[in-house]
Design a protein around this motif. Structure first.
Motif, mmCIF file in Angstrom:
data_model
loop_
_atom_site.group_PDB
_atom_site.id
_atom_site.type_symbol
_atom_site.label_atom_id
_atom_site.label_comp_id
_atom_site.label_asym_id
_atom_site.label_seq_id
_atom_site.Cartn_x
_atom_site.Cartn_y
_atom_site.Cartn_z
ATOM 1 N N ARG A 196 -15.632 -23.567 2.565
ATOM 2 C CA ARG A 196 -16.550 -24.662 2.255
ATOM 3 C C ARG A 196 -16.280 -25.834 3.198
ATOM 4 N N LEU A 197 -17.363 -26.386 3.742
ATOM 5 C CA LEU A 197 -17.264 -27.524 4.654
ATOM 6 C C LEU A 197 -18.390 -28.503 4.351
ATOM 7 N N LEU A 198 -18.218 -29.735 4.758
ATOM 8 C CA LEU A 198 -19.301 -30.699 4.615
ATOM 9 C C LEU A 198 -20.348 -30.444 5.707
ATOM 10 N N PRO A 199 -21.625 -30.607 5.385
ATOM 11 C CA PRO A 199 -22.672 -30.174 6.316
ATOM 12 C C PRO A 199 -22.807 -31.002 7.589
ATOM 13 N N SER A 230 -12.606 -11.329 21.506
ATOM 14 C CA SER A 230 -11.667 -11.596 20.423
ATOM 15 C C SER A 230 -11.265 -13.057 20.485
ATOM 16 N N MET A 231 -11.548 -13.774 19.369
ATOM 17 C CA MET A 231 -11.205 -15.199 19.340
ATOM 18 C C MET A 231 -11.083 -15.645 17.896
ATOM 19 N N ARG A 232 -10.076 -16.421 17.587
ATOM 20 C CA ARG A 232 -9.956 -16.965 16.241
ATOM 21 C C ARG A 232 -11.047 -17.997 16.023
ATOM 22 N N MET A 233 -11.822 -17.829 14.943
ATOM 23 C CA MET A 233 -12.890 -18.770 14.638
ATOM 24 C C MET A 233 -12.523 -19.560 13.393
ATOM 25 N N PHE A 234 -12.999 -20.795 13.303
ATOM 26 C CA PHE A 234 -12.675 -21.621 12.145
ATOM 27 C C PHE A 234 -13.452 -21.195 10.906
ATOM 28 N N THR A 235 -14.537 -20.455 11.097
ATOM 29 C CA THR A 235 -15.348 -20.034 9.953
ATOM 30 C C THR A 235 -14.801 -18.751 9.363
ATOM 31 N N GLU A 236 -14.876 -18.641 8.050
ATOM 32 C CA GLU A 236 -14.528 -17.410 7.359
ATOM 33 C C GLU A 236 -15.312 -17.386 6.061
ATOM 34 N N GLU A 292 -27.082 -8.307 20.089
ATOM 35 C CA GLU A 292 -27.996 -8.950 21.046
ATOM 36 C C GLU A 292 -27.302 -10.009 21.884
ATOM 37 N N VAL A 293 -26.499 -10.850 21.237
ATOM 38 C CA VAL A 293 -25.970 -12.023 21.942
ATOM 39 C C VAL A 293 -24.503 -11.892 22.330
ATOM 40 N N GLY A 294 -23.774 -10.961 21.692
ATOM 41 C CA GLY A 294 -22.377 -10.746 22.055
ATOM 42 C C GLY A 294 -21.399 -11.720 21.449
ATOM 43 N N GLU A 295 -21.859 -12.597 20.531
ATOM 44 C CA GLU A 295 -20.974 -13.570 19.901
ATOM 45 C C GLU A 295 -20.970 -13.374 18.388
ATOM 46 N N THR A 296 -19.985 -13.948 17.716
ATOM 47 C CA THR A 296 -19.851 -13.836 16.271
ATOM 48 C C THR A 296 -21.034 -14.498 15.567
ATOM 49 N N ALA A 297 -21.552 -13.832 14.529
ATOM 50 C CA ALA A 297 -22.691 -14.363 13.763
ATOM 51 C C ALA A 297 -22.244 -14.719 12.355
ATOM 52 N N ASN A 298 -22.823 -15.789 11.817
ATOM 53 C CA ASN A 298 -22.453 -16.292 10.499
ATOM 54 C C ASN A 298 -23.703 -16.563 9.668
ATOM 55 N N LEU A 299 -23.540 -16.503 8.351
ATOM 56 C CA LEU A 299 -24.600 -16.893 7.424
ATOM 57 C C LEU A 299 -23.990 -17.848 6.411
ATOM 58 N N ALA A 300 -24.688 -18.955 6.148
ATOM 59 C CA ALA A 300 -24.167 -19.962 5.225
ATOM 60 C C ALA A 300 -25.285 -20.488 4.339
ATOM 61 N N VAL A 301 -24.907 -20.953 3.153
ATOM 62 C CA VAL A 301 -25.846 -21.582 2.227
ATOM 63 C C VAL A 301 -25.284 -22.939 1.831
ATOM 64 N N LEU A 302 -26.158 -23.776 1.267
ATOM 65 C CA LEU A 302 -25.745 -25.095 0.790
ATOM 66 C C LEU A 302 -25.555 -25.016 -0.720
ATOM 67 N N ARG A 331 -23.763 -27.231 -3.947
ATOM 68 C CA ARG A 331 -23.100 -28.449 -4.433
ATOM 69 C C ARG A 331 -22.736 -29.370 -3.264
ATOM 70 N N ASP A 332 -23.693 -29.568 -2.364
ATOM 71 C CA ASP A 332 -23.563 -30.490 -1.223
ATOM 72 C C ASP A 332 -22.592 -30.001 -0.157
ATOM 73 N N GLU A 333 -22.130 -28.751 -0.267
ATOM 74 C CA GLU A 333 -21.217 -28.198 0.730
ATOM 75 C C GLU A 333 -21.822 -26.966 1.389
ATOM 76 N N VAL A 334 -21.468 -26.762 2.647
ATOM 77 C CA VAL A 334 -21.802 -25.530 3.351
ATOM 78 C C VAL A 334 -20.805 -24.464 2.917
ATOM 79 N N VAL A 335 -21.319 -23.309 2.489
ATOM 80 C CA VAL A 335 -20.459 -22.183 2.107
ATOM 81 C C VAL A 335 -20.824 -20.984 2.979
ATOM 82 N N TYR A 336 -19.863 -20.454 3.693
ATOM 83 C CA TYR A 336 -20.103 -19.276 4.531
ATOM 84 C C TYR A 336 -20.063 -18.032 3.648
ATOM 85 N N VAL A 337 -21.156 -17.280 3.639
ATOM 86 C CA VAL A 337 -21.272 -16.123 2.742
ATOM 87 C C VAL A 337 -21.233 -14.791 3.486
#
Length: 258
Positions: A136-139, A126-132, A99-109, A111-117
């Motif tokens: 784990r990142l701080l929210p 094509s672009m290198r993204m910081f998410t993988e 629909e939008v043409g950009e990379t989509a991500n799903l994350a959960v919280l 132990r107080d951290e964002v985790v990309y699942v």
């Protein structure tokens, strides 16, 4: 002797044990037996028996101050459940990418951290993204994290920020709790959050929380700020919000009949 059955046909002691685990999770840290009894409405002897069993199994630990917290054995279960969640969510993320043409991500919280699942990359760009997946990142420094924080009570969000701190990842990262809490009110009003190069310079992210998820969860689309313009945000926001609602509907589906 057969275990007592609850009104819905389940095993009562098992239901009570999971209720205690959820009550401990709700405290955000630790609780005493009397607090658990008050929160659950269960009699103290029942609380004591269940907690002793959970401690023996490693699902609850007793701290030096004799209060109780979630045990390390739950970590593996939570991480595997998160990965499974990401697996079945991928088809909806793929539709969002189309629909939008950009990379989509799903994350959960966790132990107080964002985790990309889960992540589905854009096939148009094509672009290198910081998410993988697994990162784990701080929210406070992510779009998905801010979307999740906006669903919490202000006192809960403030307590989390005090536990984690608010380090600056870029010059755009929020580092003051009061200012971020005001920002979270605006996010709650609009229904979505923006990461304005707060985690990585040049990257913009549009995120929405999944309503009524069992743990704070958010879906996002991300890309270079040259493409994720304000006009693009207005165009993509309905799609991101719709995907979050569809994910919530899948989570709410009742289990198949036995």
């Amino acid at each position: 002797m057969a275990p007592a059955r609850s009104g819905n046909g389940g095993v009562q002691s098992l239901e009570r044990a999971f209720e205690l685990l959820e009550r401990l999770a709700d405290t955000g840290g630790e609780a005493g037996l009397s607090e658990l009894a008050h929160a659950s409405g269960l009699p103290m002897p029942t609380i004591h028996r269940l907690i002793r069993t959970l401690v023996t199994l490693g699902y609850v630990r007793q701290n030096a101050n004799r209060r109780y917290a979630l045990g390390a054995r739950l970590i593996r279960l939570g991480e595997n459940a998160s990965l499974q969640f990401g697996t079945w969510a991928r088809p909806l993320l793929a539709e969002l990418v189309e629909e939008v043409g950009e990379t989509a991500n799903l994350a959960v919280l966790e132990r107080d951290e964002v985790v990309y699942v889960a992540q589905v990359a854009s096939r148009r760009h094509s672009m290198r993204m910081f998410t993988e997946v697994g990162r784990r990142l701080l929210p406070h420094g992510t779009g998905v994290g801010k979307a999740m924080l906006a669903t919490l009570e202000p006192d809960q969000a403030r307590a989390l920020l005090e536990r984690t701190g608010m380090p600056a990842y870029t010059e755009h990262t929020h580092t003051e709790p009061a200012a971020l809490l005001d920002h979270l009110k605006a996010i709650a009003d609009t229904g979505y959050a923006l990461d304005e190069s707060e985690q990585e310079l040049g990257v913009r992210c549009l995120a929405a929380a999944v309503p009524h998820a069992p743990v704070p969860t958010a879906v996002s689309v991300s890309g270079p700020e040259g493409r994720i313009t304000d006009d693009a945000v207005r165009r993509m926001a309905p799609s991101v919000l719709r995907t979050a609602t569809r994910l919530a509907a899948q989570l709410a589906q009742p289990p198949p009949p036995e």
